[in-house]
Design a protein around this motif. Structure first.
Motif, short mmCIF file in Angstrom:
data_model
loop_
_atom_site.label_atom_id
_atom_site.label_comp_id
_atom_site.label_asym_id
_atom_site.label_seq_id
_atom_site.Cartn_x
_atom_site.Cartn_y
_atom_site.Cartn_z
N VAL A 1 21.05 19.32 -16.99
CA VAL A 1 21.50 18.23 -17.86
C VAL A 1 20.87 18.43 -19.24
CG1 VAL A 1 21.53 15.72 -18.21
CG2 VAL A 1 21.66 16.67 -15.89
N LEU A 2 21.65 18.19 -20.26
CA LEU A 2 21.16 18.32 -21.64
C LEU A 2 21.34 16.97 -22.32
CD1 LEU A 2 20.37 20.10 -24.14
CD2 LEU A 2 22.82 20.62 -24.40
N LEU A 3 20.31 16.49 -23.00
CA LEU A 3 20.46 15.20 -23.68
C LEU A 3 19.51 15.08 -24.86
CD1 LEU A 3 18.64 12.31 -21.88
CD2 LEU A 3 18.72 14.57 -20.83
N SER A 4 19.81 14.14 -25.74
CA SER A 4 18.95 13.82 -26.88
C SER A 4 18.82 12.31 -26.95
CB SER A 4 19.54 14.38 -28.18
OG SER A 4 19.38 15.78 -28.22
N ASP A 5 17.92 11.75 -26.12
CA ASP A 5 17.68 10.31 -26.11
C ASP A 5 16.17 10.07 -26.11
OD1 ASP A 5 18.68 7.74 -26.24
OD2 ASP A 5 18.88 7.50 -24.08
N THR A 6 15.44 10.98 -26.76
CA THR A 6 13.98 10.87 -26.87
C THR A 6 13.59 11.19 -28.31
OG1 THR A 6 13.83 13.17 -26.12
CG2 THR A 6 13.51 11.46 -24.46
N GLY A 7 12.29 11.14 -28.60
CA GLY A 7 11.85 11.18 -29.99
C GLY A 7 11.04 12.40 -30.40
N PRO B 1 8.20 13.54 -33.86
CA PRO B 1 7.37 12.83 -34.84
C PRO B 1 7.99 12.74 -36.24
CG PRO B 1 6.39 14.95 -34.24
CD PRO B 1 7.53 14.73 -33.31
N ASN B 2 8.76 13.75 -36.64
CA ASN B 2 9.36 13.74 -37.98
C ASN B 2 10.46 14.80 -38.05
OD1 ASN B 2 8.18 16.34 -38.82
ND2 ASN B 2 6.23 15.24 -38.76
N PRO B 3 11.27 14.83 -39.10
CA PRO B 3 12.43 15.74 -39.14
C PRO B 3 12.05 17.21 -39.21
CG PRO B 3 12.67 13.95 -40.73
CD PRO B 3 11.27 13.91 -40.26
N GLU B 4 10.75 17.52 -39.37
CA GLU B 4 10.35 18.92 -39.39
C GLU B 4 9.86 19.39 -38.02
OE1 GLU B 4 9.62 17.03 -42.36
OE2 GLU B 4 11.47 18.08 -42.89
N GLN B 5 9.33 18.48 -37.25
CA GLN B 5 8.70 18.87 -35.99
C GLN B 5 9.47 18.28 -34.81
OE1 GLN B 5 5.80 21.00 -35.11
NE2 GLN B 5 7.28 20.76 -33.45
N ILE B 6 10.29 19.11 -34.19
CA ILE B 6 11.08 18.65 -33.04
C ILE B 6 10.27 18.79 -31.76
CG2 ILE B 6 13.16 19.16 -31.66
CD1 ILE B 6 13.63 17.71 -34.39
N VAL B 7 10.44 17.80 -30.87
CA VAL B 7 9.78 17.84 -29.56
C VAL B 7 10.84 18.07 -28.49
CG1 VAL B 7 8.70 16.36 -27.81
CG2 VAL B 7 7.77 16.43 -30.13
N ILE B 8 10.56 19.00 -27.60
CA ILE B 8 11.34 19.10 -26.35
C ILE B 8 10.56 18.30 -25.32
CG2 ILE B 8 12.06 20.65 -24.50
CD1 ILE B 8 12.82 22.69 -26.59
N THR B 9 11.21 17.24 -24.81
CA THR B 9 10.52 16.30 -23.93
C THR B 9 10.51 16.85 -22.52
OG1 THR B 9 11.30 14.51 -25.33
CG2 THR B 9 10.48 13.90 -23.16
N LEU C 1 17.05 19.08 -19.89
CA LEU C 1 16.50 19.62 -21.14
C LEU C 1 16.72 18.54 -22.20
CD1 LEU C 1 15.51 21.68 -23.23
CD2 LEU C 1 17.76 22.78 -23.12
N MET C 2 15.60 17.96 -22.67
CA MET C 2 15.67 16.81 -23.58
C MET C 2 15.18 17.20 -24.95
SD MET C 2 14.30 13.87 -20.92
CE MET C 2 13.16 14.87 -19.96
N ILE C 3 16.06 17.14 -25.93
CA ILE C 3 15.71 17.52 -27.30
C ILE C 3 15.57 16.24 -28.12
CG2 ILE C 3 16.48 18.76 -29.36
CD1 ILE C 3 17.98 20.68 -27.48
N GLY C 4 14.38 15.97 -28.61
CA GLY C 4 14.11 14.71 -29.31
C GLY C 4 14.69 14.70 -30.72
N LEU C 5 15.67 13.85 -30.96
CA LEU C 5 16.27 13.78 -32.30
C LEU C 5 15.97 12.46 -33.03
CD1 LEU C 5 19.78 15.53 -31.82
CD2 LEU C 5 17.62 16.52 -32.63
#
Lengths: 457, 457
Positions: free
Chosen positions: B165-171, B173-181, B417-421
């Motif tokens: 599953v792929l989603l982006s419903d997490t956070g 810290p800022n537009p330069e530093q993406i977190v994979i949750t 796989l959660m990509i924080g946007l």
């Protein structure tokens, strides 16, 4: 000849609700009505302005050697809400069976009708009765008597000339068994307001990093009782006077069993501090109770928040010789001492009063310097109640608080003779408040006999 | 060519508030809009009815040997209240600076615009791309996904065919530093309702005879933490998995200091269970929090009542390998065991979900049997983020809960796989919600690169 039933009915018709500014006219009406009755009986009436609702001060003077009694009452009543729970309108008094229904019939206009009726009769029969009477009727009792302290300070020299205070603003178990109330618990307390984080926070994103103010509040509140039920504030019990054996003996005659009482409360078991039965605890023991608590999300379902704030409302009932100010300071000090770091604590304080107790004549602990007029009043009341109600009164302290009685004692040194004319059937502060016409009639006879017995002779 | 900014603006215009029945039309509009976009991209779209708001299930099929990804999102949004705090109307999206403002711009329509934009581009460039995609867009996420469990049970065989599953419903810290949750805390809890006396009682007349339910509640709640801050429920920590060293190392790179964090919370000091810093505790540690408490009189001033009832709302955030049902039973059992006699205790239960965690490829604790497609997806995401955002992503567990991710794992065995946007600036669930147009643009590039890297061949 004054008809107490008619008088009470006319008096109740004025909606004298002190808590609500919309009832200003009703308060003025009740006040003027009471003044009119007192003038008719022969009193010189003054209306003393206060910050809110004026106090009636009425005098029937005489020789300074005559006994002098202050009779206390209040012309204000509780709000009538919820209106839809009344069988007939709250301010449209009607008789059903042997009771008069209406807001204020019992608290406190009925007992005043008793007093007015008795005084009218006594002075009609003997216009020269050697007795001085000062009537004191306030209009703020149901909102905590906020103006009474100032009034007392201003008029203390004048009031101090009297020998004692007579009132009927306490209860008896039923129309056959009258109680002379020998003490009242004091009352003090505070509201505690805690602040944790600067704003409500998401409990997922931030949960685990900081102390939740509801948790801090629960831990603080939980610390205020020991496992055995005693209040866990250092020094709280230092000034508690144990009840005398005669007081426990009187209570043993009270017409209610522990089993009755448990059923009335609707609990499966009592919870009392050691050394008291439940019936003793509510009269002789001090308490700390939580009257309200709140914080965070209280609606339906769930909201996963760490709240910024939480509060609790705490009051303590005090017994002789605890002092309201001392105990409140102990509570504050204890809470400050136990407040965890990271939590901001603020208090808002509640008005209150110290406890009060009087020992009637003839007991091992009767003060040697008790006023002979007060002693005669107690004896006269005992005889009058025994004759008019057919049974000797019980002498009991009550669990509730009438803070002005302690204030009067403090400011003027005067003790109070309190004759309980309410019964549980009267529904005080609730819909369908009523007053027993039997108690009204027997009460007038009792007060008349008491006043005549009291007069110098 | 699909314009993601225009698409997002059109999508946000539908007021799809799931919590309020008045917004039924807005939900239908958003749903139809999303279906239309998916059809245009080439998806076969089904609308699956539920008890409340239907779920969109859209497929782009292909050879069964191709990689198969489920993309999850939700078309419903939070209520816009308080309306007067918005600079411009919540459902009238406008661009200010490099941000699009409006309810749902970030949560979750912005990330969906990213996904739609990337898919449109990828399939336009290569109509035969060897990749199967199933879109799953629900309409009840903001009210706790009440229909999702049933949907999963009914469709599990079909969903199980996918690889992850792929989603982006997490956070992030800022537009330069993406977190994979890499993990989410679980959530469970209950509301505890206590009853003492059958009705509210006068605290003067009855205080001292019985246990006040607020006191009982405070004592119960206070018992749930030990003095060191740990949750005091026997067995609570039995299944807690300590964070791996690489997880602590990743967190150490997070662009926030403890001092910053303290200031953000507005507390003078942290309060964490032993063994965690505050930043660690909110991601790696379990909690028990009080979300609400209430009982007795909460109005202005004082009312000297012993209340009949009191309640508290409790939730717990769980970490791997705690199980929601097990922990909720431990809490219930503990409370029942500690409930004092004379108090009636009732629970109403809250929905919840177990925690979730996934270990990316290449770590000491990566499972040996990890799906090669999932591993490729992580590697592809890492490369795409590093290229499009200019910095390697951080791999972090998050403190919040997305209960459906744990449910999907339980029902289908699929990892996510959660990509924080989102970023903190986005004001999720609050007035002036917005989404960064920079993230939108970089997100489309990232997703396009990720999907192409994922495709077979």
């Amino acid at each position: 000849m004054l008809d107490p039933v008619q008088l009470l009915s006319d008096y109740v018709r004025f909606p004298s609700v002190s808590a609500d500014p919309a009832f200003r006219e009703g308060l003025a009406g009740a006040r003027q009505f009471a003044c009119g009755v007192l003038e008719k009986i022969g009193f010189k009436v003054e209306v003393i302005p206060t910050g809110l609702h004026p106090i009636i001060l009425a005098e029937r003077g005489g020789d300074h050697a005559w006994p002098h009694v202050i009779i206390y009452g209040h012309y204000d009543v509780q709000p009538p809400d919820p209106l839809d729970k009344w069988t007939t309108p709250a301010f449209d008094p009607v008789i059903r069976g042997r009771r008069l229904y209406g807001r204020g019939t019992a608290d406190n206009k009925g007992p005043q009708a008793v007093q007015f009726g008795a005084l009218a009769r006594v002075f009609e029969e003997n216009p020269n009765l050697p007795l001085r009477v000062t009537f004191l009727i306030e209009g703020e009792e149901e909102i905590g008597s906020p103006s009474f302290g100032d009034f007392l300070k201003k008029h203390r020299e004048r009031l101090r000339e009297a020998n004692f205070v007579l009132l009927s603003d306490t209860g008896s178990p039923n129309p056959e068994q009258i109680v002379i109330t020998t003490g009242l618990r004091g009352l003090t307390g505070l509201e505690i307001n805690l602040t944790g984080p600067r704003t409500d926070l998401h409990s997922g994103i931030h949960g685990g990093a900081l102390l939740n103010p509801i948790q801090a509040l629960c831990e603080l509140c939980a610390s205020l009782h020991a496992p055995d039920g005693r209040v866990n504030i250092p020094g709280f019990y230092d000034d508690v006077r144990e009840p005398a054996q005669w007081e426990r003996d009187e209570l043993a005659k009270y017409p209610r069993t522990l089993e009755d009482y448990k059923q009335f409360l609707g609990v499966s078991q009592f919870y009392t501090a050691p050394g008291y039965t439940a019936l003793e605890a509510v009269r002789f023991g001090p308490t700390l109770d939580f009257n309200g608590i709140g914080g965070g999300y209280q609606g339906e379902g769930s909201k996963t928040v760490i709240p910024s704030k939480a509060f609790a409302k705490i009051t303590m009932r005090l017994v002789p010789d605890q002092k309201a100010e001392v105990i409140r300071e102990l509570l504050e000090k204890t809470l400050r001492h136990r407040c965890p770091p990271g939590i901001k604590m603020e208090f808002s304080l509640k008005e209150g009063g110290s406890p009060y107790a009087v020992v009637p004549p003839g007991h091992p602990n009767t003060p040697a310097d008790q006023s002979p007029v007060l002693a005669r009043a107690f004896q006269s009341a005992d005889a009058a109640i025994t004759e008019c109600f057919g049974r000797k009164p019980l002498y009991l302290r009550e669990g509730g608080s009438v803070p002005i009685i302690g204030q009067i004692k403090q400011q003027t040194g005067l003790d109070s003779l309190m004759i309980g004319l309410f019964t549980p059937e009267d529904n005080l502060h609730a819909p369908d408040e009523s007053f027993s016409l039997d108690i009204l009639e027997r009460g007038v006879n009792t007060y008349a006999k008491l006043l005549k017995g009291l007069a110098a002779g």
